[in-house]
Each structure stands twice: as structure tokens, then as C-alpha cells.
Design a protein around this motif. Structure first.
Motif, mmCIF file in Angstrom:
data_model
loop_
_atom_site.group_PDB
_atom_site.id
_atom_site.type_symbol
_atom_site.label_atom_id
_atom_site.label_comp_id
_atom_site.label_asym_id
_atom_site.label_seq_id
_atom_site.Cartn_x
_atom_site.Cartn_y
_atom_site.Cartn_z
ATOM 1 N N GLU A 1 0.830 -1.203 0.000
ATOM 2 C CA GLU A 1 0.000 0.000 0.000
ATOM 3 C C GLU A 1 0.865 1.253 0.000
ATOM 4 O O GLU A 1 0.512 2.261 -0.621
ATOM 5 C CB GLU A 1 -0.951 -0.020 1.198
ATOM 6 C CG GLU A 1 -2.011 -1.104 1.095
ATOM 7 C CD GLU A 1 -3.113 -0.958 2.133
ATOM 8 O OE1 GLU A 1 -3.146 0.077 2.837
ATOM 9 O OE2 GLU A 1 -3.959 -1.868 2.232
ATOM 10 N N GLU B 1 0.713 4.427 -2.552
ATOM 11 C CA GLU B 1 0.547 5.778 -2.009
ATOM 12 C C GLU B 1 1.648 6.707 -2.499
ATOM 13 O O GLU B 1 1.391 7.861 -2.885
ATOM 14 C CB GLU B 1 0.544 5.705 -0.482
ATOM 15 C CG GLU B 1 0.200 7.014 0.194
ATOM 16 C CD GLU B 1 0.122 6.862 1.700
ATOM 17 O OE1 GLU B 1 -0.148 7.870 2.371
ATOM 18 O OE2 GLU B 1 0.335 5.744 2.207
ATOM 19 N N ARG C 1 -8.064 6.028 -0.052
ATOM 20 C CA ARG C 1 -8.091 4.907 0.898
ATOM 21 C C ARG C 1 -8.793 3.688 0.308
ATOM 22 O O ARG C 1 -8.480 2.550 0.662
ATOM 23 C CB ARG C 1 -8.792 5.335 2.201
ATOM 24 C CG ARG C 1 -8.065 6.424 2.962
ATOM 25 C CD ARG C 1 -8.597 6.551 4.392
ATOM 26 N NE ARG C 1 -10.018 6.857 4.453
ATOM 27 C CZ ARG C 1 -10.517 8.081 4.449
ATOM 28 N NH1 ARG C 1 -9.686 9.137 4.363
ATOM 29 N NH2 ARG C 1 -11.820 8.292 4.527
ATOM 30 N N ILE D 1 -6.236 2.305 -2.986
ATOM 31 C CA ILE D 1 -4.919 1.716 -2.712
ATOM 32 C C ILE D 1 -4.977 0.207 -2.470
ATOM 33 O O ILE D 1 -4.249 -0.559 -3.121
ATOM 34 C CB ILE D 1 -4.228 2.468 -1.554
ATOM 35 C CG1 ILE D 1 -3.791 3.854 -2.034
ATOM 36 C CG2 ILE D 1 -3.023 1.686 -1.031
ATOM 37 C CD1 ILE D 1 -3.303 4.772 -0.927
ATOM 38 N N PRO D 2 -5.835 -0.304 -1.552
ATOM 39 C CA PRO D 2 -5.863 -1.765 -1.376
ATOM 40 C C PRO D 2 -6.371 -2.522 -2.596
ATOM 41 O O PRO D 2 -5.954 -3.661 -2.852
ATOM 42 C CB PRO D 2 -6.781 -1.960 -0.166
ATOM 43 C CG PRO D 2 -7.550 -0.695 -0.019
ATOM 44 C CD PRO D 2 -6.689 0.387 -0.564
#
Length: 663
Positions: free
Chosen positions: A87, A91, A278, A281-282
Motif C-alpha cells: 500500500e 501511495e 483509501r 490503494i488496497p
């Protein structure tokens, strides 16, 4: 003061006599402009230069435009995605790009995106950060956010800007489907501000937009109201119900995460921008996204099966106006070709013409377009147009003697250089070609049903088929917008060969007492687009019998399948098969099954298919494992989120080894 940037590799930058800055994008060494690391770094230099010049009053605005034909920005460079393992990696990559796009949006002078060709994904996210967007009406211009097809969502504040411009209904639909929009549709949504007829007028119109300080008006006030509660919650629930019809959340989480993002934060752009990252990203590092990116690369690999060729087919002749032949002819017309269709009687051809018109009405924008298409579909019962055709495809009954007689006659009528092909689904090309004086001319072009939906065409190379004929066949497949897979001639080729043990094994389980609804539910739980019993009905039970006979694995005549075929209950096309069909849908008993049991059963049911894929690879029917995976994904719909049958098995084996080592 000089604002030259001489060391740019992927961009060209200059300021003209009217003090308008021009940033021309031309990714070095690539057919498409993509936002990879180097182009983004250079874009940051350009933005800094414009910021400085604007501060000094030396520029009136900036135009971002492409030097490549038919391509503005096709999106991010997905080849760089696989290097992102954590992650934190994601980012570190996206945060500077988000801030760069925000700087474009904050420029004190007009920033205009001049769009011709593909403007997709990160390319559209960048264009939406500009103050004004001009696009061409040219046929090649397509605009959209297709991220869900890669298992992710827009991650550069694209969700926020899309809602601001298009509103929640049109904007969310565009993002949830990943559909590429035509220029007019994008203009109607508010994503594009102005349209011009061609790329020739694009620079002049963009110049006027800068000089007139034009700025997008954004979405209408009533669209913004729909982002407020309780309307937002109502819309989110509707979106979930529609999405559930097309994708399971356990297989494809991205669209559901997008709906959650909208429901929670759609009324607050600032919070939504933060929550977007948020969410994104995953998803980016998930197995689903990695596998869907693999599928995208497999698709590009199939397109490359057709080498650059001078062969530009304009006329197609199809012999056999049944469901398959008629639909091949209709698709050829839809793809821009002139097509002649031949069969034994005018009534048979007329039936195919009627089906073709329904296709055109469904896919074309106006009745005039439909009429023009129908004018290119020629009824030709005597076969007078054979001698004019660049490609001739036989699609008659699966009977070797009939095909051999037909091709012996056809060979005398063909013009030099024309492609001669059979749409056989199971017979060997070598056997069909025995009646030809020049057997090296014959290839297979095996389409799948329904032709309009199935993207794959197997280009079959017999032992005597010449390489140049195979290449021309692959070029034709590309020309009509399908994916060519070159396969060696063998019973069933690739797709039918691997499907046969899966379908027959499932039918055997049905005969042994497992409910058909349970078998289909288990396959769908695995990720197949439909279950094997429903698929057998759709393909046609007589076709299933014929393919299995050819492959030497036909069930007994007194089996359930044999009895249905003998009774003329052939599946969807007759209204009765394993299921009863009403209004094009199978009537299934509504029963709940244990999810864990379905998962286990699905694995067992798909094992024969994957085993056969291993044998196909060992037999050299296609060149490598990636092409096996590509053929099975695009020819059968094999669960794309798993990355292909062989990739799935290898991944499971690696996971098992890792677990054993950890223990």
C-alpha cells in the motif's frame, strides 16, 4: 524570459506569439500516450513552467494536446502497476500525481484539454482537472473511466470530478460500467464542454477557448442535489441491485467499493477525495486487480497474433445462412464490410436478414445507419459474389462430405489472394481440404455463439495451411473487431476441446442425481458467466452431442442428453432442453445451497477443463500457456478475475507450497 524545456522526451512545449502555452504529448516508443513515471515527471516540469509564466503575466493559458493520431491519453501505464507490491508503494506513486492534477486545476490561467481519440482512465482524470475540454466528433474518439475492468476505481480524484461534471446518475453509471463513451454522449453528460468535427479544427478551437477564458460550467444544480442525503442512499441501493445482476461482490469488489464511497462521501467532495485514495490503494494490490490486468495484457497479446499486414479485406462472402453463418455476415456488415450471404433458398437468407436488422437496430444510433448497413448485406442465393470477395467463409452443416464438395466447387471461383475459410467447430482442416487442388489455401475461422458477444475467433492452421493464409485470416479477425487465436488443427481445436470434458462431466453429475440448478450455481460461484447445464442448452444439445462424438467422448444414446436430442428438445433454440425456456430465459427452481459446498463442487467441476488445458499445452495446439489462458477466457468466459485456468492452477500450487513451507 525564456520558458524553453529542451530536454523533454515525451512532451513538446512552447509558447506561441499569442502567449498561449502548448504542451504536446507524444510518449516515446509507444503507439499510445500513457501516464507512466517519466511522462508524469515531465508534465510536472511543464506545469511548473506555466505556473511561473502565469505569475509573471507571460502566458494567457495552456493547451494540452496529443501529437499522436487518434489518441489523447489512453490512461496510466499499467506495465508499471505490477511493481507496486505494498500500500505504501501505491501511495508514494499516486499522491504526487493527485497533487499535480490539483495544481493544473488551480492554475490562474485557462487550462484546456484538446481531445482526439482515446481519453481514458487517468487520461480523463487529467482532462477533468483542466478548466475546459474540447473533443472531436471523429469515430475514434472515446472517453471513459474503465478502471473497474481492471479491478480498481478511479484513483486521481476522478470520482469527485466525474460527479461534479456529470452528476451521480450518469457519472456513477459511467464509472460502474467502465463504458467508453462516444463524444456526443460525453458532451451530453457534461464531461466534455465543446465538440468539433475533426482533429484539424481542434487546435484553433482550443486557442479560442484560452483567449475567451472559457471555463466548464459543471453539473446542473439539480444534479448536485442528488448527491445529498437521502437521495444519495436511495441511488446507492439502486446501483447495488443493478451491479449484482452483472458481478458478484466476492469476485469483483471494485464496483461495490465505488458505490460505498459514493454513499458515504458523495455529498462532500473534500472527504470523498480523501476516501477515494483509501479505497483505491488496497484494490490496486489485490489479486483480483493483478489478474484482471493480466487479462488485459492477454487481450493485447491476441491482437498481436495478427502481424502488420497489407491485407485489407473489404468484401466478405458467407455460405450458410443459419444462426452462425447469418450472424457472422451481420457482424461483418456491422464492422463496415460489404457482405454477401448465400444459402439454398431465399427464405433461409431472408430469415438471416431479419436477424441482422434486429442487431443493427440494437447497436446503431439511427434508422439511417440501419438502412445503410442493410444496403451492404446482399442476398446472394446463387453465389454470384464469390468471385468478388476478399474473404469467403463456409458455415454449413457439420458434415465432412458436404463441406468437401462445397470447397471443391468454391476453389474454382475464388479470386487470387482471397482467404478461403471454414467455420467448422470440430472437423480437422486437413480432412476438409482433401478435395482442394491447393489444400494450403484453406484455414479455419471458428466463431462462437453468439457472434456479437463472443470476442474470440480461433484461426485454425491445418498441417498444409500456408503461413500467409493464416496471417491474412488473423488480420481479417482483427479487422472486424474480434480477437484472433492461432491454433493447430485437432478435434475441437482449443475451446471446444477443453469445454467438452467440463460439460460432459457436469451432465454426468446431473444424471447421477445432482440438481441442475446446483451444478449451475456451483459454476457461477467459481466465476463462470453461466453454469454448464444452462450453457449446454444455449449452445444447443445437438451441437454438444456432435462435438462430443467428434472428440470420441459422446454419452450413450439412452443418456439424458441423448434422449433429449432424440426428442428434438435441443435447448434454448427449441424452448426445451434440460431447462424450459421462456422469453429467452431458463426457468430455474429457486433453491439455496451451502456456499462452502458450492465452492467445493465448483472446483471439482472445473478440474476436467483445467486438466484438458494442460494437455492442450503439452500437445502444442497453441504456442504457450498464456495463449491457452487467453483462448479459454475469451472463448468460454472462464472467470477473468482468476487470470486464466493455467495461471489459476499455478497460483494455487504456489500458494500451497508457501503454506507448506510456513508450516
Amino acid at each position: 524570459m525564456s520558458y524553453e524545456l529542451p530536454n523533454l522526451k515525451h512532451w513538446r512545449f512552447d509558447i506561441d506569439v499569442d502567449n498561449i502555452a502548448w504542451a504536446w504529448f507524444d510518449t516515446a516508443g509507444q503507439r499510445m500516450n500513457t501516464l507512466g513515471r517519466e511522462p508524469v515527471e515531465e508534465l510536472a516540469e511543464i506545469v511548473s513552467t506555466v505556473e511561473d509564466a502565469a505569475q509573471r503575466g507571460d502566458v494567457k493559458g495552456v493547451v494540452f494536446i496529443s501529437s499522436k493520431p487518434n489518441n489523447f491519453i489512453a490512461g496510466a501505464d499499467i506495465n508499471e502497476f505490477d511493481a507496486l507490491r505494498t500500500e505504501k508503494d501505491v501511495e508514494d506513486v499516486i499522491n504526487p500525481v493527485i497533487e499535480l492534477f490539483n495544481r493544473v486545476e488551480r492554475l490562474k490561467v485557462p487550462a484546456v484539454a484538446a481531445i482526439n481519440g482515446y481519453c481514458l482512465g487517468g487520461g480523463l482524470e487529467f482532462a477533468m482537472a483542466c478548466h475546459y475540454r474540447v473533443a472531436t466528433r471523429e469515430e475514434g474518439t472515446r472517453i471513459g473511466l474503465p478502471e473497474v475492468k481492471l479491478g480498481i476505481i478511479p484513483g486521481l480524484n476522478g470520482t469527485v470530478r466525474m460527479l461534479q461534471l456529470a452528476g451521480p446518475i450518469a457519472g456513477m453509471q459511467a464509472m460502474l460500467t467502465g463504458k467508453m463513451l462516444r463524444p456526443g454522449a460525453a458532451r451530453g453528460m457534461g464531461v466534455v464542454d465543446q465538440l468539433v468535427p475533426s482533429h484539424l479544427e481542434l487546435p484553433w478551437t482550443a486557442r479560442k477557448a484560452v483567449l475567451q477564458k472559457r471555463k466548464s460550467k459543471g453539473g446542473a444544480w439539480w444534479k448536485r442535489l442528488l448527491t445529498k442525503s437521502p437521495a444519495r442512499g436511495y441511488l446507492a441501493n439502486r446501483m447495488r441491485k443493478e451491479t449484482e445482476k452483472k458481478a458478484r461482490p466476492d469476485h469483483y469488489p471494485a464496483p461495490y467499493k465505488l458505490i460505498d464511497l459514493f454513499e458515504r462521501h458523495g455529498g462532500d467532495p473534500q472527504r470523498m477525495a480523501s476516501a477515494e485514495s483509501r479505497t483505491f490503494i488496497p484494490l490496486m494490490i489485490s489479486d483480483t486487480s493483478r489478474n484482471l490486468r493480466r487479462v488485459f495484457r492477454l487481450q493485447e497479446m491476441l491482437k498481436d497474433q495478427a502481424p502488420k499486414s497489407r491485407f485489407k479485406p473489404l468484401r466478405l462472402h458467407v455460405i450458410g445462412a443459419g444462426t452462425m453463418g447469418g450472424d457472422i455476415a451481420a457482424w461483418g456488415v456491422y464492422s463496415g464490410m460489404e457482405v454477401s450471404l448465400q444459402d439454398q433458398t431465399q427464405d433461409q437468407v431472408n430469415t438471416a436478414l431479419g436477424r441482422a436488422k434486429k442487431l443493427f437496430k440494437k447497436r446503431m444510433r439511427s434508422s439511417r445507419d440501419v438502412d445503410v448497413a442493410m444496403s451492404r448485406l446482399i442476398s446472394d442465393v446463387p453465389g454470384e459474389h464469390i468471385k468478388r470477395a476478399d474473404v469467403v467463409i463456409e458455415a454449413i452443416v457439420e458434415n465432412l462430405d458436404a463441406k468437401q464438395k462445397l470447397f471443391a466447387d468454391l476453389e474454382k471461383q475464388l479470386k487470387p489472394g482471397a482467404v478461403l475459410a471454414t467455420n467448422t467447430s470440430s472437423l480437422r482442416i486437413e480432412d476438409i481440404a482433401q478435395s482442394l487442388q491447393d489444400p494450403g489455401r484453406l484455414i479455419g475461422l471458428h466463431f462462437f455463439n453468439p457472434v456479437e458477444k463472443m470476442p474470440l475467433v480461433e484461426v485454425v492452421q491445418g498441417e498444409q495451411s500456408r503461413e500467409d493464409e493464416v496471417e491474412k485470416g488473423a488480420a481479417f479477425v482483427n479487422h472486424i473487431g474480434k480477437l484472433p487465436l492461432i491454433v493447430k488443427s485437432c478435434p475441437g481445436f482449443l475451446v471446444n476441446r477443453v469445454l467438452a470434458p467440463y460439460l460432459l462431466g457436469s451432465i454426468t453429475r446431473l444424471q447421477e442425481g445432482t440438481p441442475k440448478e446446483k451444478l449451475d450455481a456451483a459454476a457461477e460461484k467459481f466465476g463462470m458467466p453461466m453454469g454448464p447445464i444452462e450453457l449446454a442448452d444455449v449452445v444447443g444439445l445437438d451441437v454438444c452431442m456432435n462435438v462430443n462424438e467428434t472428440l470420441g467422448s459422446s454419452p450413450a444414446q439412452d443418456s439424458d442428453l441423448g434422449r433429449l436430442v432424440a426428442a428434438g428438445k435441443l435447448g434454448k433454440k427449441t424452448g426445451q432442453g434440460f431447462y424450459t425456456w421462456e422469453k429467452g430465459k431458463p426457468q430455474k427452481a429457486g433453491t439455496d445451497y451451502d456456499e462452502a459446498e458450492l465452492e467445493r463442487l465448483g472446483e471439482e467441476m472445473l478440474k476436467p477443463l483445467i486438466d484438458e488445458c494442460e494437455r492442450v499445452l503439452d500437445d502444442g495446439i497453441v504456442a504457450n500457456a498464456d495463449l491457452v489462458d487467453a483462448g479459454v477466457i475469451f472463448g468460454t468466459g472462464f472467470a477473468p478475475f482468476r487470470g486464466g485456468p493455467l495461471h489459476y492452477r499455478r497460483s494455487k500450487d504456489k500458494a500451497g507450497e508457501s503454506t507448506a513451507q510456513a508450516a
